[in-house]
Motif scaffolding. Structure first.
Motif, PDB file in Angstrom:
ATOM      1  N   ALA A  21       0.839  -1.258   0.039  1.00  0.00           N
ATOM      2  CA  ALA A  21       0.196   0.054   0.120  1.00  0.00           C
ATOM      3  C   ALA A  21       0.755   1.123   0.085  1.00  0.00           C
ATOM      4  N   ASP A  22       1.620   1.292  -0.819  1.00  0.00           N
ATOM      5  CA  ASP A  22       2.688   2.553  -1.109  1.00  0.00           C
ATOM      6  C   ASP A  22       2.140   3.655  -1.606  1.00  0.00           C
ATOM      7  N   GLY A  23       3.010   4.721  -1.949  1.00  0.00           N
ATOM      8  CA  GLY A  23       2.302   5.873  -2.303  1.00  0.00           C
ATOM      9  C   GLY A  23       1.782   5.677  -3.866  1.00  0.00           C
ATOM     10  N   ALA A  24       2.029   4.690  -4.704  1.00  0.00           N
ATOM     11  CA  ALA A  24       1.696   4.467  -5.840  1.00  0.00           C
ATOM     12  C   ALA A  24      -0.043   4.189  -5.902  1.00  0.00           C
ATOM     13  N   THR A  25      -0.273   3.552  -5.128  1.00  0.00           N
ATOM     14  CA  THR A  25      -1.729   3.349  -4.892  1.00  0.00           C
ATOM     15  C   THR A  25      -2.605   4.630  -4.508  1.00  0.00           C
ATOM     16  N   LEU A  26      -2.156   5.409  -3.832  1.00  0.00           N
ATOM     17  CA  LEU A  26      -2.843   6.637  -3.535  1.00  0.00           C
ATOM     18  C   LEU A  26      -2.437   7.597  -4.738  1.00  0.00           C
ATOM     19  N   GLY A  27      -1.385   7.516  -5.204  1.00  0.00           N
ATOM     20  CA  GLY A  27      -1.039   8.326  -6.591  1.00  0.00           C
ATOM     21  C   GLY A  27      -2.127   8.124  -7.788  1.00  0.00           C
ATOM     22  N   VAL A  28      -2.151   6.940  -7.976  1.00  0.00           N
ATOM     23  CA  VAL A  28      -3.282   6.369  -8.969  1.00  0.00           C
ATOM     24  C   VAL A  28      -4.689   6.774  -8.688  1.00  0.00           C
ATOM     25  N   GLY A  57      -5.033  15.019  -1.823  1.00  0.00           N
ATOM     26  CA  GLY A  57      -3.608  15.446  -1.615  1.00  0.00           C
ATOM     27  C   GLY A  57      -3.362  15.824  -0.207  1.00  0.00           C
ATOM     28  N   LEU A  58      -4.458  16.248   0.590  1.00  0.00           N
ATOM     29  CA  LEU A  58      -4.281  16.762   2.058  1.00  0.00           C
ATOM     30  C   LEU A  58      -3.991  15.406   2.905  1.00  0.00           C
ATOM     31  N   ILE A 126       1.049  15.942  -2.675  1.00  0.00           N
ATOM     32  CA  ILE A 126       1.117  15.160  -3.943  1.00  0.00           C
ATOM     33  C   ILE A 126       2.613  14.927  -4.325  1.00  0.00           C
ATOM     34  N   VAL A 127       3.366  15.803  -4.183  1.00  0.00           N
ATOM     35  CA  VAL A 127       4.980  15.875  -4.765  1.00  0.00           C
ATOM     36  C   VAL A 127       5.474  14.904  -3.746  1.00  0.00           C
ATOM     37  N   LEU A 128       5.178  15.307  -2.246  1.00  0.00           N
ATOM     38  CA  LEU A 128       6.029  14.474  -1.288  1.00  0.00           C
ATOM     39  C   LEU A 128       5.488  12.956  -1.379  1.00  0.00           C
ATOM     40  N   LEU A 129       4.082  12.700  -1.737  1.00  0.00           N
ATOM     41  CA  LEU A 129       3.648  11.401  -1.747  1.00  0.00           C
ATOM     42  C   LEU A 129       4.570  10.518  -3.029  1.00  0.00           C
ATOM     43  N   VAL A 130       4.777  11.289  -4.116  1.00  0.00           N
ATOM     44  CA  VAL A 130       5.296  10.455  -5.107  1.00  0.00           C
ATOM     45  C   VAL A 130       6.899  10.514  -5.101  1.00  0.00           C
ATOM     46  N   ALA A 414      -6.871  23.664 -11.761  1.00  0.00           N
ATOM     47  CA  ALA A 414      -6.766  22.487 -10.445  1.00  0.00           C
ATOM     48  C   ALA A 414      -6.089  21.405 -11.216  1.00  0.00           C
ATOM     49  N   VAL A 415      -6.705  20.863 -12.348  1.00  0.00           N
ATOM     50  CA  VAL A 415      -6.090  19.755 -13.008  1.00  0.00           C
ATOM     51  C   VAL A 415      -4.777  19.790 -13.596  1.00  0.00           C
ATOM     52  N   ILE A 416      -4.221  20.947 -14.352  1.00  0.00           N
ATOM     53  CA  ILE A 416      -2.969  21.103 -14.765  1.00  0.00           C
ATOM     54  C   ILE A 416      -1.926  21.316 -13.453  1.00  0.00           C
ATOM     55  N   THR A 417      -2.553  21.967 -12.407  1.00  0.00           N
ATOM     56  CA  THR A 417      -1.580  22.199 -11.245  1.00  0.00           C
ATOM     57  C   THR A 417      -1.308  20.824 -10.471  1.00  0.00           C
ATOM     58  N   GLY A 418      -2.308  19.977 -10.422  1.00  0.00           N
ATOM     59  CA  GLY A 418      -2.012  18.708  -9.965  1.00  0.00           C
ATOM     60  C   GLY A 418      -1.275  17.822 -10.579  1.00  0.00           C
ATOM     61  N   LEU A 419      -1.323  17.831 -12.022  1.00  0.00           N
ATOM     62  CA  LEU A 419      -0.477  16.877 -12.671  1.00  0.00           C
ATOM     63  C   LEU A 419       0.929  17.393 -12.776  1.00  0.00           C
ATOM     64  N   SER A 420       0.968  18.409 -12.967  1.00  0.00           N
ATOM     65  CA  SER A 420       2.405  19.275 -12.642  1.00  0.00           C
ATOM     66  C   SER A 420       3.192  18.707 -11.635  1.00  0.00           C
ATOM     67  N   PHE A 421       2.610  19.037 -10.575  1.00  0.00           N
ATOM     68  CA  PHE A 421       2.855  18.772  -9.149  1.00  0.00           C
ATOM     69  C   PHE A 421       3.501  17.165  -8.985  1.00  0.00           C
ATOM     70  N   LEU A 422       2.532  16.339  -9.630  1.00  0.00           N
ATOM     71  CA  LEU A 422       2.626  14.846  -9.383  1.00  0.00           C
ATOM     72  C   LEU A 422       4.068  14.618 -10.502  1.00  0.00           C
ATOM     73  N   LEU A 423       3.793  14.946 -11.536  1.00  0.00           N
ATOM     74  CA  LEU A 423       5.280  14.976 -12.268  1.00  0.00           C
ATOM     75  C   LEU A 423       6.688  15.142 -11.894  1.00  0.00           C
ATOM     76  N   VAL A 424       6.451  16.380 -11.214  1.00  0.00           N
ATOM     77  CA  VAL A 424       7.571  16.802 -10.327  1.00  0.00           C
ATOM     78  C   VAL A 424       8.005  15.733  -9.376  1.00  0.00           C
ATOM     79  N   GLY A 425       7.103  15.147  -8.729  1.00  0.00           N
ATOM     80  CA  GLY A 425       7.189  14.115  -7.744  1.00  0.00           C
ATOM     81  C   GLY A 425       7.810  12.926  -8.553  1.00  0.00           C
ATOM     82  N   ALA A 426       7.383  12.536  -9.765  1.00  0.00           N
ATOM     83  CA  ALA A 426       7.593  11.365 -10.571  1.00  0.00           C
ATOM     84  C   ALA A 426       9.080  11.454 -10.708  1.00  0.00           C
ATOM     85  N   ALA A 427       9.702  12.597 -11.269  1.00  0.00           N
ATOM     86  CA  ALA A 427      11.135  12.981 -11.535  1.00  0.00           C
ATOM     87  C   ALA A 427      11.812  12.775 -10.392  1.00  0.00           C
ATOM     88  N   GLY A 428      11.507  13.196  -9.223  1.00  0.00           N
ATOM     89  CA  GLY A 428      12.505  13.006  -8.078  1.00  0.00           C
ATOM     90  C   GLY A 428      12.374  11.599  -7.661  1.00  0.00           C
TER      91      GLY A 428
END
Length: 455
Positions: A21-28, A57-58, A126-130, A414-428
């Motif tokens: 039950a890692d962060g990927a589950t919640l990320g999906v 995200g909270l 979301i960034v920290l989760l990913v 909201a959508v572009i912001t959420g996806l942008s932050f998620l992809l920043v986390g994915a790069a990290g």
């Protein structure tokens, strides 16, 4: 080939095994809710508007904090560039909020500052989760494949709005939610419909599609080169590209040009030719199905000198300069500059400078730059071609919002912001995986020096 397949599903020696039950589950879960639930839907009965994606995200922020206190939830620990950039960004927001709250803000602006701070920390979660919760390439692929598939779903909804003039979003209201605005998800431009799918505006839909398209192409090319089923991924890419066209937005093609500049530098020659052929086939299909849309998009670039929307975007520079001079370093407060009370700045960098000051806008841009650098750093450290291609893909994706922030107020959607932050986390997360793989790789065998000459 069998050894390569094992590296996709089995943990590498020396690396931690992903938690079930890692962060990927919640990320999906976050990706599905963010892209399927219409962006203007918020919870009923709350003192301020919060979307279901922000609620996730909270929760992710709380999950990350608890995971840092234990060793049983599978979250990574330790410093990374993306994590450091997130902390700088969060600190700048807190400093701006304290500065704004200490001043004499009107009550309505202070309430908006409260709301925007909560929304911003939901995206930080979301960034920290990913970056810390998604461990291993298989789990990262799961999140990114979900992004590509949901992008195709948005393309289908956009096609229904554009081709059939049918908007399904009014029928997608879940119990306990309400619309914050009654604006249509379909608007007109130059006699053509501009669609938004489930996002807040056609420009947002366009930039979302431009940002997701490289991910779909990554999985399509990888499946093709491995001789695996690949038509599904080409279909996803075609639907995402169709959504970008149906938005009839200049920002989409400017963003795609930026992403293509990154991809073409790193792609091999054969892939460039395949991409060129696929683009020609796609444009030919668009020309047949919707004859006038390509001409309308071309007119957006050839008629820049007479474009009223472009003139309107540059009229507010003087007002922005005056406001920035009043609060140059920390700004007047996040979310406190809003329409119709003030002029609309169709430029996120200007808006961020007004609201969060020079420190805030540098922290905002630095977050994306940290993601791009991390993705390219991972590409350099990794040896598997698929892993290296993913690093290049994520860097190309993050170029799109970095450019798009100069063409519209990106952080307001909201959508572009959420996806942008998620992809920043994915790069990290990919950069962290690259460092772990490099550390776990066996050292090359020591070579004994040749014997010296006989005495």
């Amino acid at each position: 080939m069998k050894a390569i397949a094992l590296t996709r599903t089995e943990p590498v020696a020396g690396l931690p095994r992903p938690h079930p039950a890692d962060g990927a589950t919640l990320g999906v879960v976050f990706v599905v809710i963010l892209m399927i639930v219409p962006a203007r839907l918020v919870f009923r009965g709350l003192s301020f508007a919060i979307t279901p994606a922000e609620a996730v995200g909270l929760f992710a922020l709380v999950w990350w904090f608890c995971a840092q206190l234990t060793t049983t939830l599978g979250a990574a620990k330790g410093r990374t560039l993306v994590r450091g950039a997130v902390f700088v960004y969060a600190s700048s927001l807190i400093a701006t909020y304290a500065y704004a709250a200490a001043g004499n803000l009107p009550r309505d602006e202070l309430d908006l500052a409260d709301h925007m701070l909560v929304s911003a920390f939901a995206m930080i979660g979301i960034v920290l989760l990913v970056v810390d919760g998604v461990r291993g390439r298989a789990r990262l692929d799961l999140v990114l494949k979900t992004v590509a598939v949901m992008g195709a779903v948005l393309g289908v909804i956009g096609a229904a709005q554009f081709l059939l003039r049918f908007d399904p979003t009014p029928y997608m209201v879940l119990p306990g939610l309400r619309f914050t605005q009654e604006e249509l998800f379909v608007v007109e431009r130059n006699g053509l419909s501009r669609v938004a799918a489930t996002t807040g505006h056609p420009i947002e839909f366009a930039v979302v599609c431009a940002m997701i398209l490289p991910i779909a192409l990554h999985f399509a090319f990888q499946a093709l080169e491995r001789r695996q089923p690949h038509l599904r991924w080409w279909l996803c890419a075609a639907l995402i590209a169709a959504g970008m066209v149906f938005s009839v937005s200049r920002s989409a093609f400017v963003g795609v040009a930026g992403a293509a500049a990154v991809l073409l530098v790193g792609w091999p020659r054969r892939r460039r030719l395949l991409a060129l052929g696929a683009m020609v086939l796609f444009l030919g299909a668009v020309k047949v199905v919707v004859p006038g849309v390509l001409g309308a998009i071309l007119d957006l670039f050839t008629g820049l000198s007479t474009d009223s929307s472009l003139r309107w975007r540059t009229m507010d520079y003087a007002a922005a300069a005056t406001e920035i001079s009043r609060h140059p370093w920390l700004g007047r407060g996040l979310g406190t500059w809003y329409a119709p009370k003030y002029l609309v700045f169709d430029n996120q960098y200007i808006l961020s400078t007004v609201e969060t000051g020079i420190i805030g806008v540098l922290a905002f841009a630095g977050l994306f730059l940290a993601g791009i650098w991390s993705a390219l750093r991972a590409r350099r450290l990794l040896t598997d071609p698929a892993d290296r291609d993913l690093g290049l893909t994520l860097a190309a994706c993050l170029v799109v919002p970095l450019i798009g922030a100069a063409t519209f107020d990106l952080r307001s959607y909201a959508v572009i912001t959420g996806l942008s932050f998620l992809l920043v986390g994915a790069a990290g997360a990919l950069a962290r995986e690259a460092r772990l793989r490099r550390a776990a790789a066996p050292a090359p065998p020591a070579t004994t020096p040749p014997p010296g000459p006989a005495r």
